[in-house]
Write a protein that holds these residues in place. Structure first.
Motif, PDB file in Angstrom:
ATOM      1  N   GLY A 195      -4.837   4.495   5.752  1.00  0.00           N
ATOM      2  CA  GLY A 195      -5.981   3.669   5.368  1.00  0.00           C
ATOM      3  C   GLY A 195      -5.523   2.237   5.210  1.00  0.00           C
ATOM      4  O   GLY A 195      -4.492   1.963   4.586  1.00  0.00           O
ATOM      5  N   ALA A 196      -6.286   1.308   5.814  1.00  0.00           N
ATOM      6  CA  ALA A 196      -5.870  -0.099   5.778  1.00  0.00           C
ATOM      7  C   ALA A 196      -7.038  -1.005   5.412  1.00  0.00           C
ATOM      8  O   ALA A 196      -8.205  -0.635   5.589  1.00  0.00           O
ATOM      9  CB  ALA A 196      -5.307  -0.512   7.135  1.00  0.00           C
ATOM     10  N   ASN A 197      -6.692  -2.188   4.918  1.00  0.00           N
ATOM     11  CA  ASN A 197      -7.689  -3.246   4.718  1.00  0.00           C
ATOM     12  C   ASN A 197      -8.068  -3.831   6.073  1.00  0.00           C
ATOM     13  O   ASN A 197      -7.357  -3.645   7.056  1.00  0.00           O
ATOM     14  CB  ASN A 197      -7.109  -4.382   3.865  1.00  0.00           C
ATOM     15  CG  ASN A 197      -6.845  -3.933   2.453  1.00  0.00           C
ATOM     16  OD1 ASN A 197      -7.332  -2.884   2.031  1.00  0.00           O
ATOM     17  ND2 ASN A 197      -6.062  -4.713   1.737  1.00  0.00           N
ATOM     18  N   ARG A 198      -9.113  -4.617   6.086  1.00  0.00           N
ATOM     19  CA  ARG A 198      -9.548  -5.268   7.335  1.00  0.00           C
ATOM     20  C   ARG A 198      -8.468  -6.177   7.916  1.00  0.00           C
ATOM     21  O   ARG A 198      -8.405  -6.382   9.120  1.00  0.00           O
ATOM     22  CB  ARG A 198     -10.811  -6.099   7.083  1.00  0.00           C
ATOM     23  CG  ARG A 198     -12.029  -5.257   6.808  1.00  0.00           C
ATOM     24  CD  ARG A 198     -12.824  -4.943   8.083  1.00  0.00           C
ATOM     25  NE  ARG A 198     -13.823  -3.914   7.819  1.00  0.00           N
ATOM     26  CZ  ARG A 198     -14.057  -2.861   8.586  1.00  0.00           C
ATOM     27  NH1 ARG A 198     -13.360  -2.686   9.684  1.00  0.00           N
ATOM     28  NH2 ARG A 198     -14.975  -1.980   8.268  1.00  0.00           N
ATOM     29  N   ASP A 199      -7.623  -6.727   7.047  1.00  0.00           N
ATOM     30  CA  ASP A 199      -6.547  -7.602   7.545  1.00  0.00           C
ATOM     31  C   ASP A 199      -5.333  -6.812   8.043  1.00  0.00           C
ATOM     32  O   ASP A 199      -4.337  -7.394   8.453  1.00  0.00           O
ATOM     33  CB  ASP A 199      -6.128  -8.597   6.454  1.00  0.00           C
ATOM     34  CG  ASP A 199      -5.518  -7.907   5.235  1.00  0.00           C
ATOM     35  OD1 ASP A 199      -5.400  -6.648   5.245  1.00  0.00           O
ATOM     36  OD2 ASP A 199      -5.170  -8.601   4.273  1.00  0.00           O
ATOM     37  N   GLY A 200      -5.430  -5.504   8.006  1.00  0.00           N
ATOM     38  CA  GLY A 200      -4.354  -4.679   8.542  1.00  0.00           C
ATOM     39  C   GLY A 200      -3.375  -4.154   7.509  1.00  0.00           C
ATOM     40  O   GLY A 200      -2.561  -3.278   7.818  1.00  0.00           O
ATOM     41  N   ALA A 201      -3.415  -4.675   6.292  1.00  0.00           N
ATOM     42  CA  ALA A 201      -2.456  -4.220   5.274  1.00  0.00           C
ATOM     43  C   ALA A 201      -2.728  -2.750   4.933  1.00  0.00           C
ATOM     44  O   ALA A 201      -3.855  -2.380   4.583  1.00  0.00           O
ATOM     45  CB  ALA A 201      -2.568  -5.082   4.026  1.00  0.00           C
ATOM     46  N   ILE A 202      -1.692  -1.940   5.063  1.00  0.00           N
ATOM     47  CA  ILE A 202      -1.849  -0.510   4.776  1.00  0.00           C
ATOM     48  C   ILE A 202      -1.973  -0.312   3.267  1.00  0.00           C
ATOM     49  O   ILE A 202      -1.150  -0.820   2.491  1.00  0.00           O
ATOM     50  CB  ILE A 202      -0.656   0.293   5.337  1.00  0.00           C
ATOM     51  CG1 ILE A 202      -0.674   0.253   6.870  1.00  0.00           C
ATOM     52  CG2 ILE A 202      -0.679   1.738   4.833  1.00  0.00           C
ATOM     53  CD1 ILE A 202       0.552   0.872   7.527  1.00  0.00           C
ATOM     54  N   GLN A 203      -3.008   0.407   2.868  1.00  0.00           N
ATOM     55  CA  GLN A 203      -3.183   0.754   1.456  1.00  0.00           C
ATOM     56  C   GLN A 203      -2.649   2.142   1.164  1.00  0.00           C
ATOM     57  O   GLN A 203      -2.064   2.396   0.119  1.00  0.00           O
ATOM     58  CB  GLN A 203      -4.683   0.706   1.094  1.00  0.00           C
ATOM     59  CG  GLN A 203      -5.212  -0.688   0.929  1.00  0.00           C
ATOM     60  CD  GLN A 203      -4.366  -1.489  -0.054  1.00  0.00           C
ATOM     61  OE1 GLN A 203      -4.249  -1.127  -1.229  1.00  0.00           O
ATOM     62  NE2 GLN A 203      -3.752  -2.556   0.417  1.00  0.00           N
ATOM     63  N   ALA A 204      -2.904   3.046   2.090  1.00  0.00           N
ATOM     64  CA  ALA A 204      -2.546   4.452   1.850  1.00  0.00           C
ATOM     65  C   ALA A 204      -1.999   5.048   3.136  1.00  0.00           C
ATOM     66  O   ALA A 204      -2.534   4.812   4.218  1.00  0.00           O
ATOM     67  CB  ALA A 204      -3.788   5.220   1.399  1.00  0.00           C
ATOM     68  N   ILE A 205      -0.926   5.805   2.998  1.00  0.00           N
ATOM     69  CA  ILE A 205      -0.341   6.431   4.191  1.00  0.00           C
ATOM     70  C   ILE A 205       0.178   7.821   3.819  1.00  0.00           C
ATOM     71  O   ILE A 205       0.839   8.002   2.796  1.00  0.00           O
ATOM     72  CB  ILE A 205       0.762   5.527   4.807  1.00  0.00           C
ATOM     73  CG1 ILE A 205       1.304   6.143   6.109  1.00  0.00           C
ATOM     74  CG2 ILE A 205       1.874   5.222   3.827  1.00  0.00           C
ATOM     75  CD1 ILE A 205       2.096   5.154   6.966  1.00  0.00           C
ATOM     76  N   ALA A 206      -0.182   8.792   4.645  1.00  0.00           N
ATOM     77  CA  ALA A 206       0.281  10.171   4.428  1.00  0.00           C
ATOM     78  C   ALA A 206       0.787  10.737   5.740  1.00  0.00           C
ATOM     79  O   ALA A 206       0.189  10.530   6.793  1.00  0.00           O
ATOM     80  CB  ALA A 206      -0.856  11.038   3.896  1.00  0.00           C
ATOM     81  N   HIS A 207       1.885  11.414   5.660  1.00  0.00           N
ATOM     82  CA  HIS A 207       2.477  12.049   6.846  1.00  0.00           C
ATOM     83  C   HIS A 207       2.925  13.449   6.442  1.00  0.00           C
ATOM     84  O   HIS A 207       3.781  13.606   5.580  1.00  0.00           O
ATOM     85  CB  HIS A 207       3.669  11.202   7.328  1.00  0.00           C
ATOM     86  CG  HIS A 207       4.168  11.581   8.695  1.00  0.00           C
ATOM     87  ND1 HIS A 207       4.893  10.705   9.473  1.00  0.00           N
ATOM     88  CD2 HIS A 207       4.066  12.720   9.428  1.00  0.00           C
ATOM     89  CE1 HIS A 207       5.216  11.301  10.620  1.00  0.00           C
ATOM     90  NE2 HIS A 207       4.721  12.522  10.609  1.00  0.00           N
ATOM     91  N   GLU A 208       2.288  14.446   7.039  1.00  0.00           N
ATOM     92  CA  GLU A 208       2.666  15.841   6.777  1.00  0.00           C
ATOM     93  C   GLU A 208       3.160  16.463   8.074  1.00  0.00           C
ATOM     94  O   GLU A 208       2.553  16.279   9.116  1.00  0.00           O
ATOM     95  CB  GLU A 208       1.457  16.625   6.274  1.00  0.00           C
ATOM     96  CG  GLU A 208       0.911  16.105   4.944  1.00  0.00           C
ATOM     97  CD  GLU A 208      -0.553  16.496   4.761  1.00  0.00           C
ATOM     98  OE1 GLU A 208      -0.810  17.532   4.151  1.00  0.00           O
ATOM     99  OE2 GLU A 208      -1.417  15.755   5.267  1.00  0.00           O
ATOM    100  N   SER A 209       4.240  17.199   7.986  1.00  0.00           N
ATOM    101  CA  SER A 209       4.832  17.791   9.185  1.00  0.00           C
ATOM    102  C   SER A 209       5.102  19.274   8.994  1.00  0.00           C
ATOM    103  O   SER A 209       5.641  19.683   7.960  1.00  0.00           O
ATOM    104  CB  SER A 209       6.141  17.069   9.524  1.00  0.00           C
ATOM    105  OG  SER A 209       6.775  17.703  10.618  1.00  0.00           O
ATOM    106  N   TRP A 210       4.713  20.053   9.985  1.00  0.00           N
ATOM    107  CA  TRP A 210       5.007  21.480  10.007  1.00  0.00           C
ATOM    108  C   TRP A 210       5.954  21.780  11.158  1.00  0.00           C
ATOM    109  O   TRP A 210       5.759  21.286  12.275  1.00  0.00           O
ATOM    110  CB  TRP A 210       3.729  22.292  10.217  1.00  0.00           C
ATOM    111  CG  TRP A 210       2.775  22.278   9.074  1.00  0.00           C
ATOM    112  CD1 TRP A 210       2.646  23.237   8.107  1.00  0.00           C
ATOM    113  CD2 TRP A 210       1.797  21.266   8.762  1.00  0.00           C
ATOM    114  NE1 TRP A 210       1.641  22.882   7.217  1.00  0.00           N
ATOM    115  CE2 TRP A 210       1.112  21.688   7.593  1.00  0.00           C
ATOM    116  CE3 TRP A 210       1.448  20.055   9.352  1.00  0.00           C
ATOM    117  CZ2 TRP A 210       0.098  20.931   7.010  1.00  0.00           C
ATOM    118  CZ3 TRP A 210       0.431  19.279   8.779  1.00  0.00           C
ATOM    119  CH2 TRP A 210      -0.229  19.730   7.615  1.00  0.00           C
ATOM    120  N   SER A 211       6.966  22.565  10.884  1.00  0.00           N
ATOM    121  CA  SER A 211       7.835  23.039  11.955  1.00  0.00           C
ATOM    122  C   SER A 211       8.310  24.433  11.589  1.00  0.00           C
ATOM    123  O   SER A 211       8.058  24.906  10.477  1.00  0.00           O
ATOM    124  CB  SER A 211       9.027  22.090  12.163  1.00  0.00           C
ATOM    125  OG  SER A 211       9.822  22.035  11.001  1.00  0.00           O
TER     126      SER A 211
END
Ligand code: MOS
Length: 734
Positions: free
Chosen positions: A295-311
């Motif tokens: 999730g980012a602001n209109r100016d591109g600054a990331i507010q929220a980031i999630a990365h989930e990986s299954w292997s």
């Protein structure tokens, strides 16, 4: 020597030999076929017989009956070893499953027997006479299905399976622009040119193996654990390695079966895994399913980031740590990462070149491209806006040195990024749709303690001995350059001997730690040598200058060989890495740019240009470093477009288990590759001020190509590799 405060000015900074593009000192031996690889060591021990390994024909279950009588009676056969007559064969802790199966079978092509004969052909023919009855069980082979029962794996304390900072869910909900996509990467094969191979010779209860291995000391430890004999009973020699990519970090079945076969036959034997055995008998890079939300602001600054990986992996195995780089690469207040591990009965999953980041960036860097599009923002600019000079999960910790932005800016300029059209499908040349894409490169920088022994002879010749390996990377050369620089002699005066457990224990080759760590070990030993020589000539260590084969002090000049005296001098030391790796986040950075052409009718993809700019501390040898990076970029191209080990869901094995069917790029697939290293040093990485480059080049390369394909034809593929079937159906809609 302890390394736990940032390096100050030191002899390496002179840069007379280090930092220069010397040819590989082993280059002539390799290109003329005179560098002996493990299977070719006919000189090392007399009376060698041949072993051929038989692999299991089921993926899970057990051997009900195994009949070796016909094999034993076949011409030339000296011994047949199975679980029934092998004696006690254990499992090293580092191996997820036993390298010799039976009666229990853990995966397809797990070694279940070795036939030893006078000739290779006799051994192979006899191996076909072994009759095996199996009791097969249904295994789990499908990652997507197995994710339902995936668990949180136990990882190291410093890099746990999960991480959380702030409140991802609420940050994501509030963000102006949101991306939520799932990406997949397939199982991949290392496909090193040299197969796993071992010559084994017992002398009483002492075993020597000449083998192909990245980590000599680990091999010794693992042999000790497998055979229940002290480590000192094992000598491991691996002087030349025809590629590893992680597949030779640990001993494989060739070593264990060769040892068993040699013991049974009472003869030294040589064993190689046949090419079609390798993909299922040995390890692979595990497939991943990765969900990324940003999730980012209109100016591109990331507010929220999630990365989930299954292997998936065998029970007791490890996950592909594909979300790790997302903890460090971009800023953002609310964050979470998670790894989940499913149990699969496929062959053992394990490290392959840049484990974690190589797979993780394949997903994350497409996600960033998609986010940039949603923001109507330039993808380079999006990454620059979200640069961070501190660990985003732990802002008190800064990076030892980080110039991702420099890589992005210089890369964009070199590549001509400003000529890109943000709208896909805009550039057409005849039947080709042409597009460009980019991605960040990121790979952690690890350091491993590493030792070396240095001898200076009365003739002024320098000898370096360490159990470090050269897996095609250039270790011989950068180690030679280090010793030459430190002792003030030309590279031609240095002899480098590697890959023997009789030499001091080194970092070995893995995780792109080898170049920096092993040369730092040579640095430590050379500092000790310099002090010893200073003492010998009656000078203080700080007074002495080593230059042009001379030792200069107090206005005097003595030839190096004379300074050490007629008996010569030998010293040994180990670089021990202290707290700097914890105090600072250490990583290497880069930016990939790619131009591709997609056939508007057939979907054929040709990569036309690749350009990479990398920041990895001091570059010890620009020529060998460039070779590492273009090799890795080529592997990234393979990951983008070709590489996939296809699972047979009925029988649980990789169907395309040879180089005819497992596609890797050939020369005709690889375009011009432009490489630039930023001129930098990292004083917190080691006294060499260098970092790793062996894996950095693969990280992000595949995503740059996938993004270029999207830009060319408007088809967004989120499941690697980008084969025609994923492009053609959507082409006309683009
Ligand atoms: Mo590397 S995959 O640690 O050889």
């Amino acid at each position: 020597m302890k390394f736990d405060t940032p390096a100050t000015t030191n002899p390496i900074d002179n840069g007379k030999v280090i930092g220069h593009p010397h040819d590989r000192i082993d280059g002539k031996l390799k290109t003329t076929g005179r560098a002996p690889f493990a299977y070719e060591r006919n000189d090392v021990v007399a009376n060698q017989a041949y072993g051929v390994i038989l692999g299991a024909a089921i993926a899970k279950g057990s051997i009900a009956r195994i009949d070796t009588r016909d094999a034993e009676a076949a011409p030339g056969v000296l011994a047949v070893v199975t679980h029934k007559n092998a004696g006690k064969v254990g499992k090293a802790k580092a191996n997820t499953v036993k390298l010799m199966g039976g009666p229990k079978i853990d995966h397809y092509d797990q070694a279940i027997a070795i036939v030893v004969a006078e000739s290779f052909e006799q051994a192979r023919a006899a191996s076909h006479l072994i009759r095996v009855n199996y009791e097969a069980e249904q295994g789990a082979f499908d990652l997507a299905a197995a994710t339902a029962t995936a668990v949180k794996p136990k990882l190291g304390d410093s890099d746990p399976a999960d991480s959380k900072v702030g409140d991802f869910e609420s940050g994501f909900a509030k963000a102006a622009v949101r991306l939520d996509q799932t990406y997949t990467t397939p199982d991949q094969s290392h496909s090193a040119m040299e197969p796993m191979a071992t010559i084994a010779a017992w002398d009483g209860d002492k075993l020597t193996i000449w083998t192909s291995n990245q980590m000599i000391d680990w091999a010794r430890r693992d042999l000790s654990e497998t055979f229940g004999l002290p480590k000192k009973n094992f000598r491991v020699v691996s002087a030349y390695v025809g590629g590893g990519f992680g597949s030779k970090l640990w001993i494989r079945s060739d070593a264990v079966m060769a040892a068993l076969g040699a013991r049974a036959a009472g003869r030294p034997i040589k064993v190689a895994l046949a090419r079609p055995q390798i993909n299922n008998n040995a390890t692979h890079r595990p497939a991943t399913i990765q969900r990324i939300r940003i999730g980012a602001n209109r100016d591109g600054a990331i507010q929220a980031i999630a990365h989930e990986s299954w292997s998936g992996d065998q029970k007791g195995g490890q996950p592909e740590t594909a979300a790790m780089q997302t903890r460090l690469l971009y800023a953002g207040a609310d964050r979470m990462t998670a790894h989940r591990l499913a149990t699969l009965d496929l062959p053992e999953g394990n490290a392959m070149r840049a484990p974690g980041e190589a797979s993780g960036l394949m997903a994350l860097e497409i996600a960033m491209d998609e986010l940039a599009e949603a923001l109507k923002m330039d993808p380079v600019q999006l990454r620059i806006v979200n640069d961070t000079q501190v660990d985003p999960e732990n802002p008190k910790r800064s990076f030892s040195h980080r110039n991702l932005v420099g890589c992005l800016k210089q890369g964009a300029e070199r590549f001509g990024w400003d000529r890109r059209s943000a709208m896909p499908g805009q550039r057409r040349e005849g039947r080709w749709l042409v597009g460009v894409g980019m991605a960040s490169a990121f790979r952690g920088n690890m350091a491993m303690d590493s030792g070396a022994r240095i001898t200076v002879g009365s003739d002024g010749q320098v000898k370096v001995e360490t159990d470090m390996t050269d897996i095609g990377t250039g270790s011989y050369t950068v180690i030679g350059q280090t010793a030459a620089e430190m002792l003030g002699v030309p590279l031609e005066k240095v002899t480098v001997l590697l890959g023997d457990s009789d030499f001091p224990k080194s970092s070995g080759s893995g995780g792109q730690w080898g170049g920096n760590s092993s040369t730092a070990g040579v640095y430590a030993a050379c500092m000790k040598m310099r002090a010893a020589i200073a003492k010998k000539v009656g000078a203080s260590a700080t007074d002495v200058v080593f230059e042009n084969g001379q030792v200069r002090f107090q206005g005097r000049s003595v030839a190096l060989g004379d300074a050490v005296g007629s008996a010569g001098l030998t010293v040994e030391d180990t670089i021990e890495f202290g707290k700097l790796a914890k105090t600072y986040a250490q990583a290497t950075f880069g930016a990939h740019f790619a131009e591709v052409a997609v056939d508007a009718a057939t979907g054929e993809i040709r990569v036309r240009r690749m350009s990479g700019v990398f920041a990895a501390g001091r570059i010890l040898n620009p020529k060998t470093a460039r070779s590492q990076v273009i090799g890795a970029m080529t592997m990234g191209l393979g990951a983008a477009l070709m590489e996939e080990s296809v699972v047979d869901p009925r029988y649980g094995y990789f169907v395309n288990h040879d180089l005819a069917e497992y596609h890797v790029p050939t020369h005709a697939d690889v375009p011009v590759q432009d490489v630039l290293f930023l001129d930098e040093v990292d004083d917190k990485s080691s006294p060499m001020k260098a970092k790793g480059v062996g894996e950095l080049g693969i990280c992000g390369a595949a995503a740059a190509i996938a993004n270029a394909v999207y830009n060319a034809c408007g088809v967004r593929v989120r499941n690697y590799p980008l084969t025609l079937d994923k492009i053609v159906p959507y082409l006309n809609k683009a």
